[in-house]
Design a protein around this motif. Sequence first.
Motif, mmCIF file in Angstrom:
data_model
loop_
_atom_site.group_PDB
_atom_site.id
_atom_site.type_symbol
_atom_site.label_atom_id
_atom_site.label_comp_id
_atom_site.label_asym_id
_atom_site.label_seq_id
_atom_site.Cartn_x
_atom_site.Cartn_y
_atom_site.Cartn_z
ATOM 1 N N ASP A 84 0.777 -1.358 -0.021
ATOM 2 C CA ASP A 84 -0.148 -0.033 0.052
ATOM 3 C C ASP A 84 0.942 1.111 0.116
ATOM 4 O O ASP A 84 0.620 2.230 -0.712
ATOM 5 C CB ASP A 84 -1.062 -0.074 1.156
ATOM 6 N N VAL A 85 2.006 1.218 0.559
ATOM 7 C CA VAL A 85 2.978 2.295 0.832
ATOM 8 C C VAL A 85 3.408 2.454 -0.505
ATOM 9 O O VAL A 85 3.693 3.875 -1.025
ATOM 10 C CB VAL A 85 3.727 2.255 2.066
ATOM 11 N N VAL A 86 3.833 1.483 -1.114
ATOM 12 C CA VAL A 86 4.514 1.550 -2.298
ATOM 13 C C VAL A 86 3.631 2.068 -3.241
ATOM 14 O O VAL A 86 4.086 3.001 -4.248
ATOM 15 C CB VAL A 86 5.192 0.228 -2.923
ATOM 16 N N ALA A 87 2.181 1.573 -3.402
ATOM 17 C CA ALA A 87 1.412 2.188 -4.446
ATOM 18 C C ALA A 87 1.373 3.680 -4.148
ATOM 19 O O ALA A 87 1.162 4.330 -5.198
ATOM 20 C CB ALA A 87 0.075 1.433 -4.357
ATOM 21 N N GLU A 88 1.435 4.169 -2.982
ATOM 22 C CA GLU A 88 1.194 5.531 -2.728
ATOM 23 C C GLU A 88 2.386 6.398 -3.118
ATOM 24 O O GLU A 88 2.245 7.429 -3.480
ATOM 25 C CB GLU A 88 0.524 5.676 -1.157
ATOM 26 N N GLN A 89 3.449 5.883 -2.287
ATOM 27 C CA GLN A 89 4.601 6.715 -2.350
ATOM 28 C C GLN A 89 5.904 6.071 -3.057
ATOM 29 O O GLN A 89 6.933 6.853 -2.781
ATOM 30 C CB GLN A 89 4.877 7.090 -0.639
ATOM 31 N N LEU A 91 8.702 2.476 -3.495
ATOM 32 C CA LEU A 91 9.639 1.738 -2.602
ATOM 33 C C LEU A 91 10.583 2.359 -1.942
ATOM 34 O O LEU A 91 10.980 2.073 -0.962
ATOM 35 C CB LEU A 91 10.211 0.599 -3.394
ATOM 36 N N VAL A 92 11.083 3.459 -2.687
ATOM 37 C CA VAL A 92 12.141 4.201 -1.934
ATOM 38 C C VAL A 92 11.631 4.944 -0.640
ATOM 39 O O VAL A 92 12.223 5.020 0.471
ATOM 40 C CB VAL A 92 12.492 5.549 -2.685
ATOM 41 N N GLN A 93 10.246 5.136 -0.571
ATOM 42 C CA GLN A 93 9.871 5.890 0.733
ATOM 43 C C GLN A 93 9.485 4.659 1.721
ATOM 44 O O GLN A 93 9.746 5.060 3.033
ATOM 45 C CB GLN A 93 8.250 6.474 0.311
ATOM 46 N N VAL A 94 9.258 3.507 1.498
ATOM 47 C CA VAL A 94 9.342 2.471 2.211
ATOM 48 C C VAL A 94 10.616 2.269 2.949
ATOM 49 O O VAL A 94 10.662 1.910 4.244
ATOM 50 C CB VAL A 94 9.051 1.047 1.630
ATOM 51 N N MET A 95 11.634 2.595 2.007
ATOM 52 C CA MET A 95 13.170 2.473 2.803
ATOM 53 C C MET A 95 13.513 3.380 3.707
ATOM 54 O O MET A 95 14.106 3.382 4.671
ATOM 55 C CB MET A 95 13.880 2.486 1.430
ATOM 56 N N ARG A 96 12.762 4.503 3.155
ATOM 57 C CA ARG A 96 13.026 5.821 4.205
ATOM 58 C C ARG A 96 12.536 5.473 5.598
ATOM 59 O O ARG A 96 12.757 5.992 6.528
ATOM 60 C CB ARG A 96 12.602 7.058 3.468
ATOM 61 N N ASN A 97 11.144 4.993 5.327
ATOM 62 C CA ASN A 97 10.442 4.724 6.659
ATOM 63 C C ASN A 97 11.111 3.704 7.663
ATOM 64 O O ASN A 97 11.316 3.754 8.664
ATOM 65 C CB ASN A 97 9.233 3.949 6.327
#
Lengths: 208, 208
Positions: A84-89, A91-97
Amino acid sequence: MQSAGTACHDQLMPRVSQDHLDARRRQILDGSRSCFARHGYEGATVRRLEEATGLSRGAIFHHFKDKESLFLALAEDDAGRMADVVAEQGLVQVMRNLLDEPRDGTSTPGADWLGTRLEVSRRLRTDTDFRQRWAQRSEQLTAATKARLQWQRDAGNLRDDVDVDVLTAYLELVLEGLVSHLAMGLPADDLGPVLDLVEESVRRHRGL
Amino acid sequence: MQSAGTACHDQLMPRVSQDHLDARRRQILDGSRSCFARHGYEGATVRRLEEATGLSRGAIFHHFKDKESLFLALAEDDAGRMADVVAEQGLVQVMRNLLDEPRDGTSTPGADWLGTRLEVSRRLRTDTDFRQRWAQRSEQLTAATKARLQWQRDAGNLRDDVDVDVLTAYLELVLEGLVSHLAMGLPADDLGPVLDLVEESVRRHRGL
């Protein structure tokens, strides 16, 4: 009126029960997540799972066949939330999280899957059966990443000289490196600029 | 003449012995490398190490205090050889060599360190003492990577808008992802183009 009331009651009962079941299932997943993250798969004993969820073993294993099934459901739940996070923002944002995640076993919204992810990585290395059971579940993250990248390409934000499959594999490889890096307890303070570089390297050509 | 001959003998003896010691040490390292790679650290029993090196436990532990010291010497030896390849050809080439490595426990020249590297990664995750002993030894790979990148920058081949430290951390993160990927038994056939992308993303700006 009574028969109508009864019919209404009959119609509502399954729905109320389902809501109740879903809520209980969610309670177990959320409680056991921190337990697995803190103690690892083997260390997450039934006793500790009871404490972490506030439920008896009878209640827990009414919802999940055994510890393995509970862990797989948790990993699948986390993979779905990552997707869901990937779809919105992306995979790089997943990594930042993941970088923003405290290392003390507590969790922040949107990035509390590191513990589960580490256990998944470890068991993939050591457990062939688990590898097979996990394979189908891990595809949703790849699919979400690929869909996001395709969408970015259509919007003209993505470089167009490299196949979307290659870009997806690239981002997944960096994620795996980040998970491993964090698992080894290496310092992560300086990885923000590295993720900037990763993000930029999938974007539309510089200078064009 | 006899006293002169004795003096000469005294001077030569230590050198001959050192050559012999070095050769024996090399024999132990090379033999035990495949043993650790095949069986893991715990599975590499003294009996198996004897078989793999063709030497008795007495001979092996004459050269290395214990199994931990042998493994650390091996990991250090491999890190030194990785650093040599990095200095000559860059860290991306080290990764390409890992991709070319057969997965059957045999090894090819220049890329036979995957087994050791996997064990290092695993023990870094699980063994705090090992983490401390390894820290100082792992620096040579970082230093070699950084030196190589600085040299490339001076030669005008490297992008100059990102700090060399960030590029070094970036390449090391991708290497860690690759090691983890291979350790999990995931397919690596399609990672060649991914490494092309990694290599290109540290080079001089496209379009400039």
